[in-house]
Every structure is written in structure tokens, then in C-alpha cells.
Design an enzyme around this catalytic site. Structure first.
Site, mmCIF file in Angstrom:
data_model
loop_
_atom_site.group_PDB
_atom_site.id
_atom_site.type_symbol
_atom_site.label_atom_id
_atom_site.label_comp_id
_atom_site.label_asym_id
_atom_site.label_seq_id
_atom_site.Cartn_x
_atom_site.Cartn_y
_atom_site.Cartn_z
ATOM 1 N N ASN A 9 15.062 36.380 -15.731
ATOM 2 C CA ASN A 9 13.921 35.709 -16.353
ATOM 3 C C ASN A 9 13.972 36.071 -17.837
ATOM 4 O O ASN A 9 13.537 37.146 -18.244
ATOM 5 C CB ASN A 9 12.633 36.214 -15.685
ATOM 6 C CG ASN A 9 11.381 35.624 -16.285
ATOM 7 O OD1 ASN A 9 11.441 34.840 -17.241
ATOM 8 N ND2 ASN A 9 10.236 36.010 -15.744
ATOM 9 N N ARG A 92 14.751 31.850 -13.835
ATOM 10 C CA ARG A 92 13.456 31.216 -14.040
ATOM 11 C C ARG A 92 13.584 30.318 -15.277
ATOM 12 O O ARG A 92 13.946 30.796 -16.366
ATOM 13 C CB ARG A 92 12.404 32.280 -14.290
ATOM 14 C CG ARG A 92 11.059 31.683 -14.508
ATOM 15 C CD ARG A 92 10.055 32.750 -14.774
ATOM 16 N NE ARG A 92 8.718 32.204 -14.711
ATOM 17 C CZ ARG A 92 7.638 32.944 -14.692
ATOM 18 N NH1 ARG A 92 7.745 34.248 -14.714
ATOM 19 N NH2 ARG A 92 6.459 32.384 -14.644
ATOM 20 N N HIS A 180 3.452 28.314 -13.810
ATOM 21 C CA HIS A 180 3.294 29.377 -12.794
ATOM 22 C C HIS A 180 3.663 28.882 -11.395
ATOM 23 O O HIS A 180 3.218 29.434 -10.386
ATOM 24 C CB HIS A 180 1.846 29.931 -12.763
ATOM 25 C CG HIS A 180 1.487 30.742 -13.955
ATOM 26 N ND1 HIS A 180 0.276 30.622 -14.597
ATOM 27 C CD2 HIS A 180 2.161 31.693 -14.636
ATOM 28 C CE1 HIS A 180 0.235 31.457 -15.627
ATOM 29 N NE2 HIS A 180 1.378 32.111 -15.669
ATOM 30 N N ARG A 240 -3.754 33.648 -25.611
ATOM 31 C CA ARG A 240 -3.871 32.183 -25.736
ATOM 32 C C ARG A 240 -5.297 31.762 -25.397
ATOM 33 O O ARG A 240 -5.926 32.360 -24.522
ATOM 34 C CB ARG A 240 -2.890 31.499 -24.764
ATOM 35 C CG ARG A 240 -1.446 31.689 -25.139
ATOM 36 C CD ARG A 240 -0.505 31.208 -24.044
ATOM 37 N NE ARG A 240 0.081 32.316 -23.311
ATOM 38 C CZ ARG A 240 0.757 32.211 -22.169
ATOM 39 N NH1 ARG A 240 0.916 31.030 -21.611
ATOM 40 N NH2 ARG A 240 1.261 33.266 -21.583
ATOM 41 N N GLU A 378 7.459 36.444 -7.968
ATOM 42 C CA GLU A 378 8.241 35.313 -8.477
ATOM 43 C C GLU A 378 9.741 35.557 -8.322
ATOM 44 O O GLU A 378 10.500 34.630 -8.059
ATOM 45 C CB GLU A 378 7.880 35.064 -9.951
ATOM 46 C CG GLU A 378 6.487 34.463 -10.089
ATOM 47 C CD GLU A 378 5.797 34.823 -11.390
ATOM 48 O OE1 GLU A 378 5.663 36.040 -11.675
ATOM 49 O OE2 GLU A 378 5.388 33.911 -12.114
#
Ligand code: ADP
Length: 403
Positions: A9, A92, A180, A240, A378
Site C-alpha cells: 500500500n 492497494r 475505503h 480533511r 484491508e
């Protein structure tokens, strides 16, 4: 020699990895190098969370980029697991554009196509792809599989896929992609194991980490997400803002002379919990702080969370289960409690003790809607997809969303 799947990732200044034995997909190592190009730091643990190497960088090695990071990781893995052979690498990749609703085996043509999605995710996609290139160099001939954060959401109905902008923008790909997806896919699968009846119903999953989003799922399929075209929309996050009136951005451009780079920095790096509190992007710091601005930032986070729970439940036409995952969702009893407080109107009754203990089920026995904590994974999702694509029956799924 024993066969393993490596997951990668690659982010802007980090490379996260995990190593799985292919036989039962047991995780044997997981870790990351962050601070690439500045002050690299390497952590590697075994599948149970025990530290494997104290200082694999040996104090010296400067890691400038993903190629350097991957070769450092591979050196460390080779020392720790001399018998391991990498059978495939799963990556990913943040954006699969309009085309991909499932993982894909990467070849040169596909890599070029994925490069075409860079404008859709300029801050993430280039790094993901440089992770793939680094792995191609490190493992010539070894299958590389791209697993997309957007794929899980590609079947959204038009009303959850479009913005009310001129149609030509929709046609060229300005859509609500949602992100996600690997986390949602893992959690949905896990829910089907622990609560199969609920998993077939109407489910909201709250992925609350440094990035945060929420997904409405019916019968295992995503039908809406709070994240849209970029990973900026929806819930407030560490740095964010989440949903924001686009008029604010026009104001910043017109009145403050901010250009795209300055606005991008504002939105990705200095807003959210960090911007609002002026203290930290880390929920733990805010929970521990007495500063009223920390409380305001938490209140804002919770307010938006509750608002979106209502919206997602409306989209689903009711609710059967709600799941919390991600660093905040899995660990913050305060956020879960505040999010679900006085939600009996929607059928949720929280059990305070279970919530405090961080139990798997945190709703009361009387609650019509069941509330769960599920630890997301993940990396395992990427490893599973990679393994599936290695089987001879596996096909490359290319769905043209326009069809
Ligand atoms: P990422 O999106 O980077 O994978 P994580 O899912 O690991 O992030 O979540 C990171 C966030 O989780 C941290 O910013 C921190 O705010 C939050 N977090 C982790 N542990 C706790 C805790 N015990 N209480 C509150 N927040 C926590």
C-alpha cells in the site's frame, strides 16, 4: 521454500506492507516505512502484533522513494523469512475509474490505463502505481494484482453516482466513486460470518480513521457512500473537512487569491479535526485535551456522523445493523457513545458497558438494530483478492459502467 503473498500500500510518503502465507492466508508480517525522502522510520510486526525487528534501517539507510522502500522491506523480510517465496504481490490502488468493479491482474496495458486515472486521484494514484512499478522490478514475472478502493461502490444507482452538473462531466467521469472499498468489503464479509441474518439486511458501516467515510449497504452491496469524487467529501476527518459548500472555495479563489495547489493543501492537510481544533488531527489528543476548541472539533465530528447516519438510514429505507471500524471506530468509546446516544428513534439502543469494553456487539439485547465493532483488515482483503486472481478459473472483471 514456502509460498507467500505480499501486499503493498504505497502512499505519498509511506509504504505499508504485509506478508501472508498462501496456504491459509495467515499474516506472518505486517509493517510500514513512513517518512520517505525525509526521516524514514521502519516498523515490522508479526501477525500477532509483536515487534519483529528493532531497527531494520540500522540507523543509516536513507530511503528516498518507493523503490528504495520496497528493497528495504524485502531485505528485512528475506532476513526474517529466508524460506519465503513471493508468489504474487497485491496492491492497494485508490482509483479504478469507471472501468473496474473488481481487482485485476496488472499488465503493461492495464498499468497504462490505471495511469490514465491519475487526474481523478492526483495525490494518491501516482504513488500506488509507483509501488506497482517498484514491485515489477523487484519481482520480474511475478503476478501483480491491483485492488481498488473504488471497486466496491461501482454498482451505485445513478442518483448516488452523479452530481447535478452538466451531463458531459458525468460522461467523462466526474462521478461519486466512493472510497475505503477494501475495508467495507472486508467488514461486510466478516459481518456475514458473525451475523448472517443482519448482513443480508440494511447496514451502515462507519469507517472512522484518519480518513473517514460511511457506507450504506443492502444485502451485501454498497448503494451509497459519503465520499464522492475525491476522498474529501462526507464526514470530517483528521485533516480533511468533509462536506463543504463549494462557494467557500470560490471565495478563497476570488477573495484570497488562492490557487489550486493552495486550496488542495488546505483541504487535504490543514482542515478537519486539525484545522477546527488548532490542536491535533489525532482523536486521542482531542479526547485528552481540556481546550474548548478540542471539544468543539469532537462535537462537530459527532454532529456530522449522526447526520449522515440519518441520511444513510433514509437511503436504505430503515436500518438493521450499524458497524464501527477504523482507528476511531474500533477504539473510541466516546465517539461511538456520542454517535449512538438517543438513537432509539431509529431503533438503536446502545449498551454502555459493552461499548466501554469494546465488545463485538455494543447494542443492548433489546435494541432492534444491532450495533457492532469489527476490526477492519484491508491487507487481508488485498491478499484474498490476489489469491483469487491466481487461481486458473479467475477472470479479469472489466465492467464498463456506461454499458
Ligand atoms: P488510517 O486512516 O491512517 O489507516 P487509522 O484507521 O489507523 O487511520 O485511524 C487512525 C486514527 O484513529 C488516529 O488518528 C486516532 O485519532 C484514532 N485512534 C486510534 N486509537 C484511538 C483511541 N484509543 N481513541 C480515540 N481515537 C483513536
Amino acid at each position: 521454500m514456502s509460498e507467500h503473498i505480499l501486499t503493498v500500500n504505497a502512499g505519498s510518503s509511506s509504504l505499508k506492507f504485509a506478508l501472508f502465507a498462501t496456504s491459509r492466508l495467515d499474516c506472518v508480517a505486517i509493517g510500514m516505512i513512513d517518512g520517505l525522502g525525509t526521516d524514514p522510520n521502519f516498523v515490522m510486526k508479526d501477525g500477532k502484533g509483536q515487534k519483529l525487528l528493532s531497527d531494520p534501517l540500522e540507523g543509516e539507510r536513507f530511503v528516498a522513494d518507493h523503490h528504495g522502500a520496497l528493497s528495504t522491506v524485502l531485505d528485512a523480510l528475506a532476513r526474517q523469512f529466508p524460506q519465503a517465496r513471493i508468489a504474487a504481490v497485491g496492491h492497494r490502488v485508490v482509483h479504478g475509474g469507471m472501468a473496474y468493479s473488481a481487482p485485476v491482474l496488472v499488465d503493461d496495458e492495464i498499468l497504462e490505463q490505471l495511469t490514465g486515472f491519475v487526474p481523478l486521484a492526483p495525490l494518491h494514484q501516482p504513488h500506488n502505481l509507483s509501488g506497482i512499478r517498484a514491485a515489477q522490478v523487484a519481482f520480474p514475472g511475478v503476478p501483480q494484482v491491483a485492488c481498488f478502493d473504488t471497486a466496491f461502490h461501482r454498482a451505485h444507482p445513478f442518483v448516488n453516482d452523479a452530481f447535478a452538473l452538466p451531463r458531459s462531466l458525468y460522461d467523462e467521469g466526474v462521478r461519486r466513486y466512493g472510497f475505503h472499498g477494501l475495508s467495507y468489503e472486508y467488514v461486510t464479509g466478516r459481518l456475514a460470518e458473525i451475523a448472517p441474518f443482519h448482513a443480508k439486511g440494511r447496514v451502515i458501516i462507519c469507517h472512522l480513521g484518519s480518513g473517514a467515510s460511511m457506507c450504506a449497504i443492502r444485502n451485501g452491496y454498497s448503494i451509497a457512500s459519503t465520499m464522492g469524487f475525491s476522498a474529501l467529501d462526507g464526514l470530517p476527518m483528521g485533516t480533511r473537512p468533509g462536506q463543504i459548500d463549494p462557494g467557500v472555495l470560490l471565495y478563497l479563489m476570488d477573495q484570497k487569491g488562492m490557487d489550486a495547489k493552495a486550496i488542495s493543501d488546505l483541504l487535504y492537510k490543514s482542515s478537519g479535526l486539525k484545522g477546527l481544533s488548532g490542536i491535533s488531527n489525532d482523536m486521542r489528543d482531542l479526547e485528552a485535551s481540556d481546550d474548548p476548541r478540542a471539544k468543539q472539533a469532537i462535537d462537530y465530528f459527532v454532529f456530522r456522523l449522526r447526520r449522515e447516519i440519518g441520511a444513510m438510514a433514509a437511503v436504505l429505507g430503515g436500518l438493521d445493523a450499524i458497524v464501527f471500524c477504523g482507528g476511531i471506530g474500533e477504539n473510541s468509546r466516546l465517539i461511538r457513545e456520542s454517535a449512538l446516544e438517543a438513537m432509539e428513534w431509529i431503533g438503536i439502543e446502545l449498551d454502555l458497558d459493552r461499548n466501554r469494553e469494546g465488545a463485538d456487539v455494543i447494542s443492548s439485547d433489546r435494541s432492534r438494530v444491532r450495533a457492532f465493532i469489527i476490526r477492519t483488515n484491508e491487507e487481508l482483503m488485498i491478499a484474498r483478492h490476489t489469491q483469487q486472481l491466481l487461481t486458473p478459473q479467475a477472470a479479469i472483471h472489466l465492467v464498463n459502467a456506461q454499458a
